[in-house]
Design an enzyme around this catalytic site. Structure first.
Site, PDB file in Angstrom:
ATOM      1  N   PHE A  74       0.849  -1.190   0.000  1.00  0.00           N
ATOM      2  CA  PHE A  74       0.000   0.000   0.000  1.00  0.00           C
ATOM      3  C   PHE A  74       0.892   1.250   0.000  1.00  0.00           C
ATOM      4  CE2 PHE A  74      -2.799   3.222   1.754  1.00  0.00           C
ATOM      5  CZ  PHE A  74      -3.955   2.991   1.023  1.00  0.00           C
ATOM      6  N   ASP A 123       1.140  -4.771   8.642  1.00  0.00           N
ATOM      7  CA  ASP A 123       0.005  -3.881   8.438  1.00  0.00           C
ATOM      8  C   ASP A 123      -1.233  -4.787   8.342  1.00  0.00           C
ATOM      9  OD1 ASP A 123      -2.016  -2.295   7.406  1.00  0.00           O
ATOM     10  OD2 ASP A 123      -0.678  -1.120   6.130  1.00  0.00           O
ATOM     11  N   ARG A 156     -12.562  -3.612  -6.958  1.00  0.00           N
ATOM     12  CA  ARG A 156     -12.569  -4.469  -5.767  1.00  0.00           C
ATOM     13  C   ARG A 156     -14.018  -4.646  -5.280  1.00  0.00           C
ATOM     14  NH1 ARG A 156      -8.227  -1.952  -1.626  1.00  0.00           N
ATOM     15  NH2 ARG A 156      -9.768  -0.270  -1.645  1.00  0.00           N
TER      16      ARG A 156
HETATM   17  C1  LIG Z   1      -3.104  -1.566   3.766  1.00  0.00           C
HETATM   18  C2  LIG Z   1      -3.330  -0.147   4.196  1.00  0.00           C
HETATM   19  N1  LIG Z   1      -2.399   0.463   4.945  1.00  0.00           N
HETATM   20  C3  LIG Z   1      -2.552   1.732   5.351  1.00  0.00           C
HETATM   21  C4  LIG Z   1      -3.671   2.464   5.009  1.00  0.00           C
HETATM   22  C5  LIG Z   1      -3.790   3.896   5.427  1.00  0.00           C
HETATM   23  O1  LIG Z   1      -3.990   3.994   6.782  1.00  0.00           O
HETATM   24  P1  LIG Z   1      -4.142   5.414   7.498  1.00  0.00           P
HETATM   25  O2  LIG Z   1      -5.005   6.274   6.641  1.00  0.00           O
HETATM   26  O3  LIG Z   1      -4.773   5.056   8.814  1.00  0.00           O
HETATM   27  O4  LIG Z   1      -2.793   5.994   7.681  1.00  0.00           O
HETATM   28  C6  LIG Z   1      -4.671   1.858   4.243  1.00  0.00           C
HETATM   29  C7  LIG Z   1      -5.884   2.626   3.877  1.00  0.00           C
HETATM   30  O5  LIG Z   1      -6.770   2.192   3.204  1.00  0.00           O
HETATM   31  C8  LIG Z   1      -4.493   0.528   3.832  1.00  0.00           C
HETATM   32  O6  LIG Z   1      -5.404  -0.096   3.077  1.00  0.00           O
END
Ligand SMILES: Cc1ncc(COP(=O)(O)O)c(C=O)c1O
Length: 407
Positions: free
Chosen positions: A128, A196, A366
């Protein structure tokens, strides 16, 4: 489980579904099929009433005293305890705080001094984007390299040591990782994996202890339905806690915040990773949302998401579409992706029919299969609508091609 081959069979599966009554927990608009729970879960009735009560009573009447009388001060920790059951951890190992982006940075800073092998950060090329930006920036600040890992290079990367940032479920493909295998490899090289869990929490069976996970973060606004911008959580394994230092040591992670000491002394649990004042209204929404998970077996949730996904894949294949997710249900998280030309206008054409999905550039649609409220007939109807949209090219209209900020 047999994949339905008609709408009648899909309806029969809904009738037999042991989770079917959970749908009544949610406030879902009439005539909407909501397949975006992997992005923003819908509100539960319990979350909405909790926020209303908090705003109108605890805040409006209780005022500042509610930090004590309404449990606000411990709320981030209390919710961490409730979340711990969903991911196979101890209550003291989780604090709800900040965002995944910020928490990745905090965990990277805590992990670097403890990691063996090369001083570096590894991250998948397909990870991501926010994880990649944070990894790059942390590497720059720490004067260490940040390597992008190609598919297939994961185990070699772990063998070289350092920090590895990795999603338990990939945001695009929905592939669910074998976390125990990764942790075993990391144990041998001294690498530290920061997981994550954003696309996994609340839909995939996770077990931090059994899999030997040491550090993780994840968001609460997807399958947990915590609400727009709901705070994320940090998990730190008890055995490692003593050596973990929060690089943003704010007063809310201090052992005695109201002693107003001028030197920092961390709390003796994961709460040390809190920094500033917690967002009480958002935490309250999350608390209400988590009621839907009381006495839920996550394995049953994952099994239903798998069956919904099998139906989605079977219907997509019948329509000649390209599947971008693992075929085996046990290797998927909670969504199914297809690769398709003109994906964005197609999602808008679905939306015009009340079917909410999302698009990830350049070519991925998705379908989120949140098992608490999605029905087999929803998937059947969605794939019928999609087939018709493709056959009639009804997506090919200027209004469906105007790109919104959020896709
Ligand atoms: C896998 C993943 N990591 C991180 C995030 C972003 O997280 P945040 O907005 O809480 O920083 C997302 C948001 O959709 C995500 O899907």
């Amino acid at each position: 489980m047999k994949i339905p081959t008609s709408r009648t069979e899909a309806a029969a599966m809904d009738a037999r579904d042991p989770l079917a009554n959970k749908r009544a927990d949610f406030h879902l608009p009439e005539n909407v099929i909501y397949l975006v729970g992997h992005s923003l879960g819908p509100p539960s009735k319990s979350a909405l009433s909790a926020v209303k009560h908090c705003a109108e009573h605890s805040w409006a009447e209780g005022l500042v005293g509610s930090w004590n009388s309404a449990g606000w001060f411990e709320l981030a920790k209390t919710l961490g305890g409730r979340l711990s059951k969903l991911i196979g951890a101890d209550p003291a190992e989780i604090i709800v705080t900040d965002t995944v982006s910020v928490n990745l940075f905090k965990l990277a800073a805590a992990a670097l001094p403890l990691s063996g092998g090369a001083r570096q950060i590894n991250i998948d090329k397909a990870e991501f984007p926010t994880d990649q930006y944070i990894a790059d920036s942390f590497a720059d600040l720490s004067d260490i390299p940040c390597h992008r890992i190609e598919p297939g290079g994961e185990m070699n990367a772990i063998a070289s040591g350092g920090i590895y940032i990795k999603s338990a479920v990939n945001f695009r493909s929905a592939e669910l990782m074998d976390m125990a295998r990764y942790e075993r490899a990391a144990g041998e090289s001294g690498a530290i994996i920061i997981w994550d869990l954003s696309h996994a929490t609340g839909v995939a069976p996770l077990n931090m202890h059994a899999d030997g996970v040491r550090l993780a973060t994840g968001c609460t606004y997807k399958y947990l339905n915590g609400g727009p911008g709901a705070p994320s959580f940090i998990y730190t394994a008890n055995d490692w806690l003593a050596d973990l230092h929060n690089p943003l040591p704010g007063w809310m992670g201090h052992a005695q915040p109201f002693a107003f000491k001028t030197s920092y002394e961390p709390m003796d649990d994961a709460s040390r990773f809190a920094s500033g004042t917690p967002p009480i209204l958002s935490l309250t929404a999350l608390g209400g949302a988590l009621n839907s998970f009381d006495s839920i077996d996550i394995k049953a949730l994952h099994a239903k998401a798998g069956s919904l996904g099998d139906l989605c894949i079977a219907r997509a294949e019948a329509a000649g579409l390209t599947i971008a997710s693992p075929r085996k249900a046990e290797r998927r998280g909670g969504h199914v992706s297809i690769k398709i030309d003109n994906g964005y206008p197609i999602t808008r054409a679905l939306f015009a029919r009340g079917i909410h999905t999302d698009f990830r550039t350049p070519d991925t649609i998705r379908f989120g299969l949140s098992p608490l409220y999605v029905r087999f007939t929803d998937i059947w109807d969605t794939m019928e609508a999609l087939t018709e949209i493709l056959e009639t090219r009804s997506w090919d209209r200027p209004e469906f091609k105007r790109t919104e900020k959020v896709t």
